[in-house]
Scaffold this active site. Structure first.
Site, PDB file in Angstrom:
ATOM      1  N   SER A 111      -0.121  -2.769  10.679  1.00  0.00           N
ATOM      2  CA  SER A 111       1.328  -2.877  10.586  1.00  0.00           C
ATOM      3  C   SER A 111       1.889  -3.398  11.915  1.00  0.00           C
ATOM      4  CB  SER A 111       1.941  -1.523  10.197  1.00  0.00           C
ATOM      5  OG  SER A 111       3.273  -1.661   9.785  1.00  0.00           O
ATOM      6  N   ASP A 189       1.593  -5.431  -0.917  1.00  0.00           N
ATOM      7  CA  ASP A 189       2.236  -4.665   0.155  1.00  0.00           C
ATOM      8  C   ASP A 189       3.748  -4.668  -0.046  1.00  0.00           C
ATOM      9  OD1 ASP A 189       3.219  -3.644   2.604  1.00  0.00           O
ATOM     10  OD2 ASP A 189       1.481  -4.414   3.690  1.00  0.00           O
ATOM     11  N   HIS A 221       0.439  -1.206   1.365  1.00  0.00           N
ATOM     12  CA  HIS A 221       0.391  -1.294   2.824  1.00  0.00           C
ATOM     13  C   HIS A 221      -0.811  -0.576   3.413  1.00  0.00           C
ATOM     14  CE1 HIS A 221       2.123  -2.319   6.631  1.00  0.00           C
ATOM     15  NE2 HIS A 221       2.291  -1.068   7.018  1.00  0.00           N
TER      16      HIS A 221
END
Length: 259
Positions: A111, A189, A221
């Site tokens: 991320s 995602d 994600h």
């Protein structure tokens, strides 16, 4: 002062040189270390160290839980990614621990850490040799407004004609890649849309740069059950490209059965 964690193999031989893996999550809402509590493994950091690496996690300036000025250090510039803090911290650690080989430094993150990893490989290619960028928000114009606008501010034109957001977007520096880079993203995602990685992939292709890619077709994600596959591929990638060793083919991570 910068705080962090260092993981070493349990059979550490201080007369040897070990490649270094820098796990990074730059925040600014939280750092790579996370909670200040005892945890024996901290995700797979200790497991990676057992393969023959020194794993280092450093909370750089901009992370919370310190002073207001410490947290504000990179306000308006998320492209800072605490990278100068990471590099200076690793260099100071290597002075104290000569078994750290700073000619073989890798970096990985997920991320915001994926964003920082690609930035590290593009902005400091002479220092970071291998990177694994997972689900990175590489251009914050293509991410949530409650993230970019909260920590960067509104879009503004700069003196060179580019916006402040453009100057912090990874795809514009992709041509600087020198080392080995693995990009991973979940195709479903719903946090960081996959086209954030596609922007970097497109730029790497146009710059004729070699890279590796994993797309998880049905993952969001966090990759879900595919996270075990990603962990194994991450270990393999560092063993092969940073350590220069062979890894077991298609090693399967088995979770212990609950009693």
């Amino acid at each position: 002062d910068l705080y962090g964690l260092m993981f070493t193999p349990t059979d550490l031989d201080e007369s040897k040189k070990y490649p270094v893996v820098n796990y990074i999550y730059p925040g600014p809402q939280g750092g790579g270390v996370g909670g200040r509590y005892f945890s024996p493994s901290r995700s797979d950091h200790q497991a990676l160290a057992e393969l023959g690496f020194i794993v280092v996690v450093i909370d750089g300036s901009c992370n919370p839980g310190r002073s207001k000025s410490f947290h504000d250090a990179c306000y308006g510039n998320m492209g800072d990614n605490t990278l100068e803090d990471q590099i200076s911290g690793l260099k100071q650690l290597a002075e104290k621990h000569p078994y750290m080989d700073l000619d073989r430094v890798g970096v990985w993150g997920h991320s915001g850490g994926g964003f920082a990893t690609a930035d590290a490989m593009f902005s400091y290619p002479e220092f970071y040799k291998v990177g694994i960028s997972e689900s990175g928000n590489h251009d914050n114009r293509n991410y949530e407004d409650d993230w970019g606008e909260r920590y960067i501010g509104l879009i503004e034109e700069t003196e060179n004609g580019k916006t402040n957001y453009e100057l912090q977007a990874n795809q514009y520096n992709a041509a600087n890649l020198q080392g080995d880079l693995l990009i991973a993203h979940g195709n479903l995602d719903d946090n960081v849309p996959p086209y954030n990685s596609y922007l970097v992939i497109d730029a790497l292709i146009k710059a004729n740069k070699d890279f590796d890619l994993i797309i998880f077709p049905n993952a969001r994600h966090g990759y879900g059950m595919d996270s075990y596959y990603m962990t194994r591929r991450r270990w393999d990638y560092f063993v092969e490209n940073l350590m220069g060793a062979e890894h077991p083919k298609e090693f399967k991570i088995e979770m212990p059965k609950r009693r």
